[in-house]
Design a protein around this motif. Structure first.
Motif, short mmCIF file in Angstrom:
data_model
loop_
_atom_site.label_atom_id
_atom_site.label_comp_id
_atom_site.label_asym_id
_atom_site.label_seq_id
_atom_site.Cartn_x
_atom_site.Cartn_y
_atom_site.Cartn_z
N ILE A 37 0.84 -1.19 0.00
CA ILE A 37 0.00 0.00 0.00
C ILE A 37 0.88 1.24 0.00
CG2 ILE A 37 -1.69 1.33 1.31
CD1 ILE A 37 -2.93 -1.33 2.20
N ALA A 38 1.99 1.20 0.73
CA ALA A 38 2.91 2.36 0.75
C ALA A 38 3.45 2.64 -0.65
CB ALA A 38 4.05 2.11 1.73
N ASP A 39 3.73 1.59 -1.42
CA ASP A 39 4.20 1.78 -2.80
C ASP A 39 3.14 2.48 -3.64
OD1 ASP A 39 6.58 0.40 -2.22
OD2 ASP A 39 5.74 -1.53 -2.87
N LEU A 40 1.88 2.08 -3.47
CA LEU A 40 0.79 2.70 -4.20
C LEU A 40 0.64 4.16 -3.82
CD1 LEU A 40 -1.69 2.69 -6.05
CD2 LEU A 40 -3.02 1.83 -4.10
N VAL A 41 0.68 4.45 -2.52
CA VAL A 41 0.57 5.83 -2.04
C VAL A 41 1.66 6.69 -2.66
CG1 VAL A 41 0.75 7.31 0.00
CG2 VAL A 41 -0.65 5.23 0.08
N ALA A 42 2.90 6.18 -2.66
CA ALA A 42 4.02 6.93 -3.24
C ALA A 42 3.82 7.15 -4.74
CB ALA A 42 5.33 6.20 -2.97
N PRO A 45 -3.51 0.46 9.71
CA PRO A 45 -2.65 1.35 10.51
C PRO A 45 -1.50 1.89 9.67
CG PRO A 45 -3.15 -0.66 11.73
CD PRO A 45 -3.64 -0.86 10.31
N ARG A 46 -1.25 3.17 9.79
CA ARG A 46 -0.20 3.82 8.99
C ARG A 46 1.14 3.11 9.16
NH1 ARG A 46 -0.74 8.90 10.75
NH2 ARG A 46 -2.48 9.19 9.34
N SER A 47 1.42 2.62 10.37
CA SER A 47 2.71 1.98 10.63
C SER A 47 2.88 0.67 9.85
CB SER A 47 2.86 1.70 12.12
OG SER A 47 1.85 0.81 12.58
N THR A 48 1.80 0.13 9.27
CA THR A 48 1.90 -1.14 8.55
C THR A 48 1.74 -1.00 7.04
OG1 THR A 48 -0.46 -1.66 8.73
CG2 THR A 48 0.96 -2.36 10.56
N LEU A 49 1.61 0.22 6.52
CA LEU A 49 1.35 0.40 5.09
C LEU A 49 2.41 -0.24 4.20
CD1 LEU A 49 -0.03 4.06 4.94
CD2 LEU A 49 -1.31 1.91 4.92
N GLU A 84 -9.74 2.92 -0.15
CA GLU A 84 -10.10 4.34 -0.05
C GLU A 84 -8.89 5.02 0.56
OE1 GLU A 84 -12.93 5.97 -1.00
OE2 GLU A 84 -13.78 4.11 -1.76
N ILE A 85 -8.38 6.02 -0.12
CA ILE A 85 -7.22 6.76 0.37
C ILE A 85 -7.62 8.22 0.47
CG2 ILE A 85 -4.83 7.45 -0.05
CD1 ILE A 85 -4.46 4.84 -1.60
N VAL A 86 -7.44 8.79 1.65
CA VAL A 86 -7.67 10.21 1.83
C VAL A 86 -6.37 10.82 2.35
CG1 VAL A 86 -10.14 10.03 2.23
CG2 VAL A 86 -8.60 9.90 4.16
N HIS A 87 -6.12 12.06 1.92
CA HIS A 87 -4.91 12.72 2.38
C HIS A 87 -5.28 14.02 3.07
CE1 HIS A 87 -4.60 15.65 -1.00
NE2 HIS A 87 -5.29 14.72 -1.60
N PHE A 88 -4.45 14.39 4.02
CA PHE A 88 -4.69 15.55 4.84
C PHE A 88 -4.03 16.77 4.22
CE2 PHE A 88 -4.50 11.77 7.53
CZ PHE A 88 -5.82 11.74 7.94
N VAL A 89 -4.75 17.87 4.21
CA VAL A 89 -4.26 19.10 3.64
C VAL A 89 -4.35 20.18 4.72
CG1 VAL A 89 -4.60 20.82 1.83
CG2 VAL A 89 -5.11 18.41 1.38
N GLY A 90 -3.25 20.88 4.91
CA GLY A 90 -3.25 21.96 5.90
C GLY A 90 -3.77 23.25 5.28
N GLY A 91 -4.02 24.20 6.12
CA GLY A 91 -4.44 25.49 5.60
C GLY A 91 -5.46 26.13 6.52
N GLY A 92 -6.05 27.18 6.05
CA GLY A 92 -7.05 27.89 6.82
C GLY A 92 -6.54 29.26 7.24
N LEU A 134 1.16 7.60 -6.25
CA LEU A 134 0.14 8.63 -6.43
C LEU A 134 0.66 10.02 -6.07
CD1 LEU A 134 -2.87 6.72 -4.83
CD2 LEU A 134 -2.47 7.12 -7.27
N GLY A 135 1.92 10.08 -5.63
CA GLY A 135 2.53 11.36 -5.28
C GLY A 135 2.11 11.88 -3.91
N LEU A 136 1.66 10.97 -3.06
CA LEU A 136 1.21 11.34 -1.73
C LEU A 136 2.25 10.96 -0.68
CD1 LEU A 136 -2.49 10.12 -2.02
CD2 LEU A 136 -1.63 12.45 -2.29
N ASP A 137 2.24 11.67 0.42
CA ASP A 137 3.14 11.39 1.55
C ASP A 137 2.47 10.37 2.44
OD1 ASP A 137 4.71 11.38 3.84
OD2 ASP A 137 4.86 13.56 3.96
N VAL A 138 3.12 9.23 2.64
CA VAL A 138 2.55 8.15 3.45
C VAL A 138 2.24 8.61 4.88
CG1 VAL A 138 4.72 7.13 4.26
CG2 VAL A 138 2.75 5.67 3.86
N LYS A 139 2.91 9.66 5.34
CA LYS A 139 2.67 10.17 6.69
C LYS A 139 1.41 11.02 6.77
CE LYS A 139 7.59 10.26 7.61
NZ LYS A 139 8.75 11.12 7.78
#
Length: 67
Positions: free
Chosen positions: A18-23, A42-46, A58-66, A25-30
């Motif tokens: 899953i970590a390979d897939l996330v990478a 669990p993120r520690s097992t990706l 289903e993959i969701v990523h967190f975006v900062g801002g506001g 997609l250009g996403l940060d596994v963290k």
């Protein structure tokens, strides 16, 4: 290549974790949350969880801002 359902769409992806897939997609596994076949991974097992033919992810990523 294997076929998985990613965020509701069927996609062909490379074998790997899953970590390979996330990478790929250009996403940060963290900064993602992943559900695989209706269970939170669990993120520690990706990096340890291998993708399988027909997995529903289903993959969701967190975006900062506001203000």
């Amino acid at each position: 290549m294997i076929s998985v359902i990613l965020n509701g769409e069927t996609r062909q992806v490379r074998d790997g974790s899953i970590a390979d897939l996330v990478a790929s997609l250009g996403l940060d596994v963290k900064k993602v949350a992943v559900e695989r076949n209706r269970e939170i991974v669990p993120r520690s097992t990706l990096a340890d969880v291998a993708l399988c033919e027909g997995d529903a992810l289903e993959i969701v990523h967190f975006v900062g801002g506001g203000c």
